[in-house]
Design a protein around this motif. Sequence first.
Motif, mmCIF file in Angstrom:
data_model
loop_
_atom_site.group_PDB
_atom_site.id
_atom_site.type_symbol
_atom_site.label_atom_id
_atom_site.label_comp_id
_atom_site.label_asym_id
_atom_site.label_seq_id
_atom_site.Cartn_x
_atom_site.Cartn_y
_atom_site.Cartn_z
ATOM 1 N N THR A 1 -7.599 10.614 3.994
ATOM 2 C CA THR A 1 -6.496 10.012 3.268
ATOM 3 C C THR A 1 -5.634 9.199 4.233
ATOM 4 O OG1 THR A 1 -5.108 11.984 3.564
ATOM 5 C CG2 THR A 1 -6.387 11.838 1.530
ATOM 6 N N ASP A 2 -4.875 8.277 3.678
ATOM 7 C CA ASP A 2 -3.951 7.475 4.457
ATOM 8 C C ASP A 2 -2.719 7.216 3.612
ATOM 9 O OD1 ASP A 2 -4.240 4.311 6.342
ATOM 10 O OD2 ASP A 2 -2.911 6.031 6.557
ATOM 11 N N TYR A 3 -1.582 7.130 4.275
ATOM 12 C CA TYR A 3 -0.320 6.945 3.575
ATOM 13 C C TYR A 3 0.537 5.901 4.286
ATOM 14 C CZ TYR A 3 -1.487 11.393 1.326
ATOM 15 O OH TYR A 3 -2.111 12.386 0.628
ATOM 16 N N ALA A 4 1.336 5.205 3.506
ATOM 17 C CA ALA A 4 2.354 4.353 4.093
ATOM 18 C C ALA A 4 3.391 5.246 4.771
ATOM 19 C CB ALA A 4 3.023 3.508 3.013
ATOM 20 N N ASP A 5 3.949 4.769 5.857
ATOM 21 C CA ASP A 5 4.931 5.572 6.589
ATOM 22 C C ASP A 5 6.096 5.993 5.695
ATOM 23 O OD1 ASP A 5 4.613 3.763 9.762
ATOM 24 O OD2 ASP A 5 3.454 5.421 8.917
ATOM 25 N N VAL B 1 -11.230 3.992 3.625
ATOM 26 C CA VAL B 1 -9.902 3.775 3.041
ATOM 27 C C VAL B 1 -9.284 2.537 3.677
ATOM 28 C CG1 VAL B 1 -7.610 4.728 2.718
ATOM 29 C CG2 VAL B 1 -9.608 6.236 2.628
ATOM 30 N N SER B 2 -8.764 1.662 2.848
ATOM 31 C CA SER B 2 -8.132 0.443 3.338
ATOM 32 C C SER B 2 -6.689 0.377 2.868
ATOM 33 C CB SER B 2 -8.892 -0.784 2.848
ATOM 34 O OG SER B 2 -8.215 -1.975 3.211
ATOM 35 N N THR B 3 -5.843 -0.218 3.698
ATOM 36 C CA THR B 3 -4.441 -0.381 3.334
ATOM 37 C C THR B 3 -4.142 -1.775 2.811
ATOM 38 O OG1 THR B 3 -3.824 -1.066 5.568
ATOM 39 C CG2 THR B 3 -3.772 1.307 5.114
ATOM 40 N N PHE C 1 0.840 -1.194 0.000
ATOM 41 C CA PHE C 1 0.000 0.000 0.000
ATOM 42 C C PHE C 1 0.874 1.243 0.000
ATOM 43 C CE2 PHE C 1 -3.550 2.646 1.006
ATOM 44 C CZ PHE C 1 -3.115 3.555 1.960
ATOM 45 N N VAL C 2 0.454 2.243 -0.785
ATOM 46 C CA VAL C 2 1.167 3.511 -0.830
ATOM 47 C C VAL C 2 0.288 4.630 -0.258
ATOM 48 C CG1 VAL C 2 2.229 5.255 -2.316
ATOM 49 C CG2 VAL C 2 2.530 2.817 -2.826
ATOM 50 N N ALA C 3 -0.917 4.775 -0.799
ATOM 51 C CA ALA C 3 -1.801 5.859 -0.368
ATOM 52 C C ALA C 3 -3.244 5.507 -0.704
ATOM 53 C CB ALA C 3 -1.418 7.173 -1.034
ATOM 54 N N GLY C 4 -4.166 6.053 0.068
ATOM 55 C CA GLY C 4 -5.573 5.831 -0.189
ATOM 56 C C GLY C 4 -6.374 7.079 0.103
#
Length: 123
Positions: free
Chosen positions: A57-61, A103-105, A46-49
């Motif tokens: 929004t969500d992001y990989a660290d 949003v899912s990772t 996962f990179v971003a959602g």
Amino acid sequence: VQLQASGGGLVQAGGSLRLSCAASGRTFIWRPMGWFRQAPGKEREFVAGISWNGGSTDYADSVKGRFTISRAHDINTVSLQMNSLKPEDTAAYYCAASIGRAVSTTAHEYNYWGQGTQVTVSS
């Protein structure tokens, strides 16, 4: 129903690229969307959602503070602005549409996938 990713290329470390994902079909307006990437010999990650309305929004660290995901409902497009690129960002990048409401990772929450677009960052 199709997702068409574009915008990949070769860039030097520290440079920027903007990936775009054009979605056909109005149902994508209501779906969370995501970007994943896969490097040779590694699992897809996962990179971003982004939520359906762009409010979450969500992001990989590994990409926080460098990548920004956005979406434009009027043109049914999801974009990924990638700044300060590093060689470890080299991978095939995939956009995907989620079957869930949030949003899912995790990749199994996404049931529509575009073809990959290659990003290569040279050192």
